[in-house]
Design an enzyme around this catalytic site. Structure first.
Site, PDB file in Angstrom:
ATOM      1  CE1 TYR A   1      52.303 -10.735   0.881  1.00 32.39           C
ATOM      2  CE2 TYR A   1      51.809 -12.525  -0.636  1.00 32.39           C
ATOM      3  CZ  TYR A   1      51.925 -11.244  -0.312  1.00 32.39           C
ATOM      4  OH  TYR A   1      51.913 -10.044  -1.205  1.00 32.39           O
TER       5      TYR A   1
ATOM      6  CG  HIS B   1      43.497 -22.254  10.921  1.00 32.21           C
ATOM      7  ND1 HIS B   1      45.033 -22.502  11.148  1.00 32.21           N
ATOM      8  CD2 HIS B   1      43.032 -21.708  12.324  1.00 32.21           C
ATOM      9  CE1 HIS B   1      45.334 -22.251  12.469  1.00 32.21           C
ATOM     10  NE2 HIS B   1      44.162 -21.863  13.010  1.00 32.21           N
TER      11      HIS B   1
END
Length: 371
Positions: A251, A146
């Site tokens: 988010y 990631h």
């Protein structure tokens, strides 16, 4: 409003889907798919140096220049050393004015972090010069997961000229809700790496951060008319998202998510929407593993039905999607290309309106859809 796409029965024959979505006026007007240049080892990012010259990264640490007319390619020297482990390596490349920007996983004490270098190409385009590191994410990790690492600089709108970059959570989901960590965020810089004075700077936020709550955004683009920032990101076992990025917003990952745990299938969060967090504009469930994101230009004429729409690559399903926009919001999708080249890692649009793709394979490469 969040748009939710429950993916069922969207597979079909490549030729049928291709003909249905990219319709022409006859046999001579049908699209063609062609490979350009040599086989590439896990290519990851690309950008145009000139109309007929493309820069392409290989994850293992190579930067190549490929002529789109002849297919000739050569390697460029003086690239940074990279942490080539699992998903890490030399990732995105972007050209802005006279500078080449590279996003990569940097080798550091304690492991690695997402970093950005900028440099110039020498006269024969064989070597990077004046290369400096303008950003290195804090809190290095030994994880190979990631990194995020997509870059964009809007050419119009209120954010024109600022450098935006996506950073994944490095496989530690708690990073995304800790704004002192760069991991799990979108950052905003001046092109030389200076931090803008008007970044959000909420209490406890690292000064470079523009938004938080991101898992692993591997697609970023700007609307060519408005300059607004759009990203997509991987969710676990569902919950892949498209997001419109706004300053200072959260988010949600992992507090709010449609994703499920890999091992158990249990939902990561009981919340799919929650006050104080931004809902995605679009969700895929199950995951398509999105990578690469581009707006098809509003004035491009090769595929006029695509004007102003989003193109999204899929690693998992090995497809290219067209996400249709209406009033600045995703409203539906169709498959443009189905399992014709392998895992689609990146997508961009050439000046002539043709669509370029990278397939992320051991013997991957650059492909063009044109007519």
């Amino acid at each position: 409003m969040m748009r939710f796409m429950k993916r069922v029965a969207l597979l079909g024959a490549t030729l049928f889907i291709w003909t249905m979505v990219i319709a022409g006026n006859g046999a001579a007007d049908q699209p063609t798919l062609s490979k350009i240049g040599p086989a590439l080892h896990h290519p990851w990012g690309m950008d145009f140096l000139r109309d007929d010259e493309l820069l392409v990264t290989e994850r293992r640490g190579n930067l190549l220049q490929i002529n789109l007319t002849t297919g000739n390619a050569h390697q460029i020297g003086n690239v940074p050393d990279v942490y080539h482990k699992r998903q890490g390596g030399l990732l995105d490349v972007m050209v802005y004015e006279d500078w080449v920007y590279l996003c990569y996983s940097a080798v550091l004490a304690g492991g690695s972090s997402t970093a950005i270098d900028r440099a110039r190409l020498n006269a024969d385009s064989k070597t990077l010069t004046d290369r400096i590191t303008i950003f290195t994410a804090n809190n290095p990790s030994r994880s190979g997961h990631h990194f995020g690492c997509r870059m964009a600089i809007p050419r119009t709108g209120s954010q024109a000229g600022y450098l935006f970059t996506s950073l994944g959570d490095r496989g530690d989901r708690d990073n995304a809700q800790d704004p002192a960590h760069h991991a799990g965020s979108i950052i905003r810089l001046h092109p030389d790496g200076r931090v803008p004075d008007d970044n959000p700077r909420h209490d406890g936020w690292a000064p470079e951060i523009w938004s938080i709550g991101h898992r692993n955004p591997q697609g970023m683009t700007t609307d060519p008319l408005t300059g607004t920032i759009w990203t997509h990101e991987h969710g676990p076992r569902g919950g892949d998202e498209i997001n419109h990025i706004i300053s200072g917003k959260n988010y949600g990952w992992p507090t709010v998510s449609h994703g499920r745990e890999y091992a158990t299938g249990v939902r990561v969060s009981k919340h799919e929407s929650l006050a104080g967090y931004v809902d995605p504009e679009w969700i895929w469930d199950p995951s398509i593993a999105p990578s690469g994101l581009a707006f098809y230009p509003h004035d491009a004429t090769m595929f006029p039905a695509f004007q102003g729409q989003l193109l999204v690559g899929s690693l998992k399903f090995r497809q290219l999607y067209l996400v249709r926009m209406a009033n600045g919001t995703p409203v539906d999708e169709q498959i443009v290309m189905d399992r014709a080249i392998g895992r689609v890692r990146d997508v961009t649009v050439a000046p002539d309106g043709s669509i370029l793709l990278l397939n992320d394979e051991v013997t991957g490469g650059v492909w063009r859809i044109s007519r």
